[in-house]
Design an enzyme around this catalytic site. Sequence first.
Site, short mmCIF file in Angstrom:
data_model
loop_
_atom_site.label_atom_id
_atom_site.label_comp_id
_atom_site.label_asym_id
_atom_site.label_seq_id
_atom_site.Cartn_x
_atom_site.Cartn_y
_atom_site.Cartn_z
N THR A 1 0.82 -1.22 0.00
CA THR A 1 0.00 0.00 0.00
C THR A 1 0.85 1.27 0.00
O THR A 1 0.31 2.37 -0.14
CB THR A 1 -0.90 0.06 1.25
OG1 THR A 1 -0.07 0.01 2.41
CG2 THR A 1 -1.89 -1.10 1.28
N CYS B 1 -1.99 1.37 14.92
CA CYS B 1 -2.98 1.69 13.89
C CYS B 1 -4.07 0.61 13.83
O CYS B 1 -3.80 -0.59 13.90
CB CYS B 1 -2.33 1.82 12.53
SG CYS B 1 -3.54 2.29 11.26
N ARG C 1 -6.29 -2.91 9.05
CA ARG C 1 -6.22 -4.37 9.01
C ARG C 1 -4.76 -4.82 8.94
O ARG C 1 -3.97 -4.22 8.22
CB ARG C 1 -6.95 -4.86 7.75
CG ARG C 1 -7.56 -6.22 7.89
CD ARG C 1 -8.87 -6.27 7.10
NE ARG C 1 -8.70 -5.70 5.76
CZ ARG C 1 -8.76 -6.45 4.65
NH1 ARG C 1 -8.94 -7.73 4.71
NH2 ARG C 1 -8.65 -5.87 3.48
N CYS D 1 -4.15 6.59 11.11
CA CYS D 1 -3.46 6.79 12.40
C CYS D 1 -2.56 8.03 12.38
O CYS D 1 -2.02 8.40 13.42
CB CYS D 1 -2.65 5.55 12.78
SG CYS D 1 -1.28 5.20 11.66
ZN LIG Z 1 -2.26 3.64 10.07
#
Ligand SMILES: [Zn+2]
Length: 366
Positions: free
Chosen positions: A47, A55, A58, A85
């Site tokens: 990502t 955080c 997932r 986060c």
């Molecule tokens: Zn995060």
Amino acid sequence: MDTPTLASSYNDHRLFDRFAREAERWAALATRDQAADGAFFYAVRTTSVYCYPSCAARPALRENVVFFATRDEAVQAGFRPCKRCRPDLPSRAQREATLVAGACELIETASEAPSLSDLARAAGCSPHHFHRLFKRITGVTPKAYADAHRQSRVQAALTKGVSVTEALYDAGFNSSGRFYDATDAMLGMTPTAYRTGGAGEIIHHATGQSSLGCVLVAASARGICAILLGDEPDALIKDLAARFPRAEHRPGDAGFAQTVDNVIRLVDDPADNTAPVLPLDIRGTAFQRKVWNALRQIPPGRTLSYTELAGRIGAPRAARAVAAACAANSLAVAVPCHRVISANGDLAGYRWGLERKQRLLTREKS
Ligand SMILES: [Zn+2]
């Protein structure tokens, strides 16, 4: 402000050591451990995003995760901050600590204790939330903190016979908490029991004349508990009564005259190392005793600044609390608070008059 901020406690080396190894970092991710925030960051290759360990996103596959010690390293490696986060901003723990440190500063600098709603408004949260946050981080309620701070400043605890220690324990102060040191330095006290007012004790006293004027000497069964300097005996006797309001005060007998002579010898020549060593009965909070013990390590002829003294006791940002402890000293000359001056060389204050401080320092330097 010379008081330590709570936020600084988060940049604790122990915190970083705790998450130095990969296994510990994985464990922190698995539990979304907020205590790990700031100690390291993780990024996900698929990502291109980096996150705080806590955080809520997932969990990523292990093979796609990279760890970084700092956010800069993550950014340099080409990762973007997670929108969830916000690892590019201070962590929640840091923000909370900053809020609480700000509230502590408000309490410390206000002439009257701010109300809970005032403090909450300044922190930008509801009174209920602020109260819980403050207590979770400092271990005491805002009111207990304000009370303890005020008491430490005016030493009301010593004159009212109410122990700050008890108040702190009642308020849930946790001596093993991570804010122990910060609270110690800020409040000028730790939850170590200390006696108040000399209840049930007999204290003998007598006055004499020294080169610095009138000297009052008072002693408990354990040793000399007060050496006070002034112009005339009556004022010193009143001062003694205020310092030990619950003790029974009696004039010293003939044998006490020798003790007074020894003290006068010390006052007249603090550098005379042939003078008899006087047993001292030193009373105060743990923080005050730390300061006073450090004062006794300063040799005659030498001076330190309040900041230097604060550094010596391991509380480099507590210069104001150190100055307050110096001012609360009951043992003139024997606990040489006259050897502490301003960083710029000014004499600063002296409980027994600047002229006496100047004369003591001049005499010791010669
Ligand atoms: Zn995060």
